[in-house]
Design an enzyme around this catalytic site. Sequence first.
Site, mmCIF file in Angstrom:
data_model
loop_
_atom_site.group_PDB
_atom_site.id
_atom_site.type_symbol
_atom_site.label_atom_id
_atom_site.label_comp_id
_atom_site.label_asym_id
_atom_site.label_seq_id
_atom_site.Cartn_x
_atom_site.Cartn_y
_atom_site.Cartn_z
ATOM 1 N N ASP A 141 0.853 -1.229 -0.130
ATOM 2 C CA ASP A 141 0.016 -0.184 -0.130
ATOM 3 C C ASP A 141 0.886 1.160 -0.095
ATOM 4 O OD1 ASP A 141 -2.051 -1.693 0.388
ATOM 5 O OD2 ASP A 141 -2.515 -1.351 2.341
ATOM 6 N N ARG A 142 0.547 2.456 -0.613
ATOM 7 C CA ARG A 142 1.217 3.674 -0.489
ATOM 8 C C ARG A 142 1.555 3.916 0.751
ATOM 9 N NH1 ARG A 142 0.518 8.672 -3.458
ATOM 10 N NH2 ARG A 142 -1.226 7.801 -4.443
#
Length: 301
Positions: A141-142
Site C-alpha cells: 500500500d502507498r
Amino acid sequence: MDFRIPDTDRWTADPALKGTGLARLIARYLLISEDRAEDLIDFGSVYIDGRVERNPARTLRGGEEIVVNWPRHGTQRHYEIDPARILYRDAHLLAYDKEAGVPSQQTPADAYNNLYAALIRFLAGEARASAPYVALHHRLDRETSGVMVFALDRAVNRRLGESFQEKRVVKDYLAWVDGVPVLDRWTAVEDICRKDGRYRTCPQGRGKAARTLLRVLLRAGDRALIAARPVTGRTHQIRLHLAACGHPVIGDRLYGGTSGERLHLHALRLRLPHPKHDSELVLSAPVPEYWPEPRAVDIPD
C-alpha cells in the site's frame, strides 16, 4: 464560489471530430492549452476506453470514452529512487526498501511518481538503455513501508511469479496497533469483500478467503507491536484483519486507527527461493526511523 478542479473529467469523443489528435481534443474540451494537455497525457493521467494513453498525437475516430484523472498536486515529477535503499541486487533480482507515502506502481492520475516507474528510470540511466526489464509480482500500500522485490531478468520472471502463486514466499510485517491484545498469538480468517466502494471483512464463504498469522511481540501501555504473516495476499488484508479484532494499525484512518502522521505498518522481511538457483534468499528492510523503539526487531519462526 468554489472553483475546485474536479477529480475526474469523463466524456465521449464527438464523431464529428474524427481525426483530431488527443492533446488537441483534450485542450478543446477542457479549455486548457495543448501544452498542458500533453503534460497530462505524458504524466499518465489520460485514459481512452479504460486504458492509459501516453501518445498525445494519437488520432481519435470518435465514440471513444476519454477520462482525465486530475493529479491532486499537479504534474510535479518529484520521486526518484534512493540507491542507498537498494537492499539486494544481482543480475536477476532487485530488492528495495520502499518509503511510506510512495505508491508501488502507477496510480490512475500519475504514472511517474511511483517506485516501479522510478526503478525503470534508474536502471535505464545506468545502462543508457530506453527500456530495461523490470517485473513486479507484489505490491505494498502507498502508506506501507518496507521490502519489495522485482525481477530484472525475463528468464527468471516466470519462476518468481510461481513462487508467489504457490505461497513459497514468506512475508513478515510489523505493525504497531491500538490497544493490547489478550492473546499472544492467533490466526485471523475473515474473508475480504468489497462493499460501497470499500474493502471490508466478512464471514467466511462470503468473500475472498484470507488468512493472517498474528503474534504479539511487545505490549507497551495502550498499544502493542504485532508480527503479521499473511498466508494469502488480499488487498489491505493485514490492516483489515487487525481492525476486525479491535486493534487497528496506528495511523490507519481508513480502518479506525488513531490519527497519526504515518501508518505504522512495515514489510520487514521476505523469504523466498532464488528463482535462478533455488537457494533461500532472505530480504530485510530496517524499521523506519520515525517508529518508536525498539527499532531492531526480529520475528521468530
